[in-house]
Design an enzyme around this catalytic site. Sequence first.
Site, PDB file in Angstrom:
ATOM      1  N   GLU A 330       8.211   7.661   7.295  1.00  0.00           N
ATOM      2  CA  GLU A 330       7.624   7.080   5.867  1.00  0.00           C
ATOM      3  C   GLU A 330       8.941   7.280   4.845  1.00  0.00           C
ATOM      4  OE1 GLU A 330       4.366   8.352   3.795  1.00  0.00           O
ATOM      5  OE2 GLU A 330       3.437   8.741   5.406  1.00  0.00           O
ATOM      6  N   GLU A 384      -1.266  -1.182  -3.351  1.00  0.00           N
ATOM      7  CA  GLU A 384      -2.619  -0.935  -2.985  1.00  0.00           C
ATOM      8  C   GLU A 384      -3.590  -0.196  -4.310  1.00  0.00           C
ATOM      9  OE1 GLU A 384      -3.032   1.268   0.967  1.00  0.00           O
ATOM     10  OE2 GLU A 384      -0.789   0.966   0.632  1.00  0.00           O
ATOM     11  N   LYS A 387      -5.715   3.266  -4.347  1.00  0.00           N
ATOM     12  CA  LYS A 387      -5.122   4.429  -3.923  1.00  0.00           C
ATOM     13  C   LYS A 387      -5.268   5.520  -5.143  1.00  0.00           C
ATOM     14  CE  LYS A 387      -2.445   5.336  -1.045  1.00  0.00           C
ATOM     15  NZ  LYS A 387      -1.078   4.992  -1.022  1.00  0.00           N
ATOM     16  N   GLU A 393       1.674   5.561  -7.491  1.00  0.00           N
ATOM     17  CA  GLU A 393       1.089   5.893  -6.070  1.00  0.00           C
ATOM     18  C   GLU A 393       0.615   4.363  -5.540  1.00  0.00           C
ATOM     19  OE1 GLU A 393       0.571   7.360  -2.442  1.00  0.00           O
ATOM     20  OE2 GLU A 393       1.668   8.153  -4.149  1.00  0.00           O
TER      21      GLU A 393
END
Length: 504
Positions: A330, A384, A387, A393
């Site tokens: 990641e 997203e 999240k 984030e």
Amino acid sequence: MVRGGRSGGGIEGKRRGGAFRHESEHDSMAMVTNFCKNGSSGGAVSGCSSNGDLRNCQRHQWSFFNPSMAISSVLSSWGIFLLLAFLQMFVPVCPIGVNYGTTGDNLPSPKEVAQFLKENTIIDRIKIFDMNTDIIKAFADTGIYVTVTVPNGDIPSLTDSGKAGKWVQEKIKPYYPDTKIRYIAVGNEILHWGTPDIIDNLVSAMKTLHGALVKAGIKDIKVTTPHSLGILLSSDPPSSGAFRPGWDEAIIKPMLEFLNETQSGFMVNPYPYFGYSPGNDSFALFRPNPGFVDPETGKEYDNMFDGLMDAIYTAMKKLGFPDVPIVVGETGWPSLGEPWLTWVNVDNAKSYNGGMIKKSNSKIGTPLMPGKNFEIYIFALFNENQKPGSLAERNFGLFRPDFTEVYDIGVVNGSAPKRRSHGPAASPSKSPKSENSGGGSGDSNSDSGRSQSKSTDEKSPPGSSSTVSGSSDAYGGRAAMASVAGAAAVVVVASSLIWQLSMI
């Protein structure tokens, strides 16, 4: 996982400036790298991010193709077709991966995602945070590699050979080889977040799961586990890199021995973003800066990523395993955040992730690992909206849910939808439906994934940061570089052939 508050420590917290050296070892490598980025083998210079790059790209591309271009007007149509046929046979494989999370209520279906990545991008591998069967099935027959993740809570049971064998028969065999499963990640950042019981069983579970795969006749799926750089005791300077006492000999050394024996990769999650400070922005973002010299090795560093990778390499070398490939599990940079997060914006996200693409496509390596290719999984594929944590984030994505790019770093091949308005669209700040983190929906209650880690400074060991150099194993990165070399060779042959045809 929500990593806000995780201070990078070491290199991340101290160095100023940052730059990426856009070097090219060979003319053919420069040409093929541009091919990977722009979807064409010459002429397009949009992938050059600076005047120096522009001159370099133009020199490599146009000097390489001038003979063919100069005579194209006198070539027969079948001659041009022949050249294109040669090029199509040897399209370079650029090892570019993304983390595909599904913590949102507005995301496209896995089938739509698989089709989009296959037809509209150069992304050739994904990593998911669970065993989502809908995703695994959707990527069948796409040619895109898939890394799946064992839920953290399942790790102790997988130390039993019978249970591991059953797990392989139920979770892997029904989808393999139609889906090109590349890695099985056993948990996520276990040393950083796992309970003592899970930590103690991690290496044993990895070994038992590998044995179950072999027994089932599956020999090309590798077993690994991702780490945060909290596993490092020190990273500044890179030559001081060392794993934390207690973890080094008891857990990491036998793990490296297993990875070395099975030719798998040591997966680490690097986030220079979390080590940002106003004085080191350029150093974190691959932008020009004075850099620094490691006093022990005399090596010069002009970006945080290289320094962290070399710290990991040094720590591995101290345990006797410098040749185990390091994989970037990641890494990323958000494009939108709260107003006080002034370093969270489109320009910085584009700069950092663009640097990752160049790292993935180059063979420059690092000061201590020159010539290494990198297998990199950018976080994340989508913004997203569910999240937990900060607005940032929810905005790590390269794409919005409608498949439009948040910013252009060259992963789209030209046929993807374009957004009419400018700038990133804020993902709605919705409350998550549950605190279950899993990075995605699916058939497991995985506690793997970024959202598992709440914003907790105290849980982030000092010196934590992440990075990984990703020389891939035999069927991955090495094959990619072979394809690059093959493409360059075919271009030479085809250009020569057309030149000769024009003389007839």
